[in-house]
Design an enzyme around this catalytic site. Structure first.
Site, PDB file in Angstrom:
ATOM      1  N   LYS A 121       0.845  -1.189   0.000  1.00 15.87           N
ATOM      2  CA  LYS A 121       0.000   0.000   0.000  1.00 15.87           C
ATOM      3  C   LYS A 121       0.881   1.241   0.000  1.00 15.87           C
ATOM      4  O   LYS A 121       1.785   1.364   0.833  1.00 15.87           O
ATOM      5  CB  LYS A 121      -0.906   0.000   1.230  1.00 15.87           C
ATOM      6  CG  LYS A 121      -2.218   0.732   1.049  1.00 15.87           C
ATOM      7  CD  LYS A 121      -3.111   0.553   2.268  1.00 15.87           C
ATOM      8  CE  LYS A 121      -4.540   0.875   1.968  1.00 15.87           C
ATOM      9  NZ  LYS A 121      -5.376   0.843   3.192  1.00 15.87           N
TER      10      LYS A 121
HETATM   11  O1  G3P Z   1      -7.981   1.802   5.145  1.00 16.79           O
HETATM   12  C1  G3P Z   1      -8.223   2.759   4.174  1.00 16.79           C
HETATM   13  C2  G3P Z   1      -9.487   3.533   4.435  1.00 16.79           C
HETATM   14  O2  G3P Z   1     -10.604   2.684   4.273  1.00 16.79           O
HETATM   15  C3  G3P Z   1      -9.551   4.153   5.813  1.00 16.79           C
HETATM   16  O3  G3P Z   1     -10.515   5.162   5.764  1.00 16.79           O
HETATM   17  O4  G3P Z   1     -11.674   7.146   6.699  1.00 16.79           O
HETATM   18  O5  G3P Z   1     -12.058   4.857   7.714  1.00 16.79           O
HETATM   19  O6  G3P Z   1      -9.850   5.998   8.045  1.00 16.79           O
HETATM   20  P1  G3P Z   1     -11.044   5.822   7.133  1.00 16.79           P
END
Ligand code: G3P
Length: 220
Positions: free
Chosen positions: A85
Site C-alpha cells: 500500500k
Molecule cells: O484503510 C483505508 C481507508 O478505508 C480508511 O478510511 O476514513 O475509515 O480511516 P477511514
C-alpha cells in the site's frame, strides 16, 4: 463488486473470513496502531494466512521512493498475497512505477480526486483506493469520484481496479457498487450491519413461531 474487510484486528478478520463473503483485507498504520501489536510482520503474516486467496494490503511509511521501495520489497517477501500500500504523492507514484515493473502488486491509498486516480493508473497501480467517507465528511460527494474514476479507467483501458475506501455505513457500499467500483473495503462493524434488516428478523421469528405450532418433526 468484491468486498474486502478494512481492519487489522485478527478476531474481526477470522469472523469476517468465516462469513464467506470477503475477498481481501486492507490495513493502514492507524488500523495497525489500533490493533496494538508492535510485531507488525507477524500480524500481517497471520492475516495473509486467514485470507490466503485474497490481497492483503500493508502500507509503506517511508518518505522517499527509495525508502518506499525498500519497505515494499521487504513486505512482498512476507506472503505471496501481500499488496504494497502506497500513499498518493509524487514519490509514491515513482515507487508504484517501480513495483509495477517488478511485478509487485500495489494499492495506492489516500486518493480523493479523479486526477489522482488517473495519475495512479498511469503509474501502474494494481488497486486504487478512492476515499468516500472522508470526502463526505467535508461536504463533497465521494461516490461521484468513484463513478467518474470507474468510467475513465475503463474507457482508457487501464488495468487498475477501483476500490471504494473510507466506508462509513452500508449505504456507501450500495452506492459504491452502483458506481461500478471493483472492490469496496468495509469496516467490520459496517459489514455486520449489511446483514441486518428488521423485516428479515421479523420474518424469521414468524417462520419459527409458525413452524413450532405445526409441532412437526423433520426426519433428518
Ligand atoms: O484503510 C483505508 C481507508 O478505508 C480508511 O478510511 O476514513 O475509515 O480511516 P477511514
Amino acid at each position: 463488486m468484491q468486498l474486502f474487510v478494512d481492519t487489522a484486528d485478527l478476531k474481526e478478520i477470522r469472523e469476517a473470513a468465516a462469513m464467506g463473503v470477503i475477498s481481501g483485507v486492507t490495513t493502514n498504520p492507524s488500523l495497525l496502531a489500533k490493533n496494538g501489536s508492535g510485531d507488525v510482520k507477524s500480524v500481517i503474516r497471520e492475516i495473509c494466512e486467514l485470507v490466503p486467496d485474497g490481497p492483503v494490503s500493508m502500507e509503506v511509511v517511508g518518505d522517499t521512493a527509495e525508502q518506499m521501495i525498500k519497505e515494499g520489497k521487504a513486505f512482498s517477501t512476507w506472503a505471496s498475497n501481500i499488496y504494497v500500500k502506497v500513499p498518493f504523492c509524487v514519490e509514491g507514484m515513482k515507487a508504484v512505477k517501480w513495483f509495477a515493473q517488478e511485478g509487485i502488486h500495489t494499492n495506492v491509498t489516500l486518493v480523493f480526486s479523479t486526477n489522482q486516480v488517473l495519475l495512479a493508473a498511469n503509474a501502474g497501480a494494481s488497486i486504487i483506493s478512492s476515499f468516500v467517507g472522508r470526502l463526505d465528511d467535508i461536504g463533497f460527494d465521494g461516490t461521484q469520484v468513484i463513478a467518474e474514476s470507474v468510467d475513465l479507467v475503463r474507457q482508457h483501458g487501464f488495468a487498475s481496479k477501483i476500490l471504494a475506501a473510507s466506508i462509513r455505513h452500508p449505504l456507501h457500499v450500495t452506492q459504491a457498487a452502483a458506481a461500478g467500483a471493483d472492490i469496496s473495503t468495509i469496516p467490520f462493524k459496517v459489514l455486520k450491519q449489511m446483514y441486518d434488516h428488521p423485516l428479515t428478523e421479523k420474518g424469521m421469528s414468524l417462520f419459527k413461531a409458525d413452524w413450532d405450532k405445526l409441532n412437526a418433526t423433520l426426519a433428518v
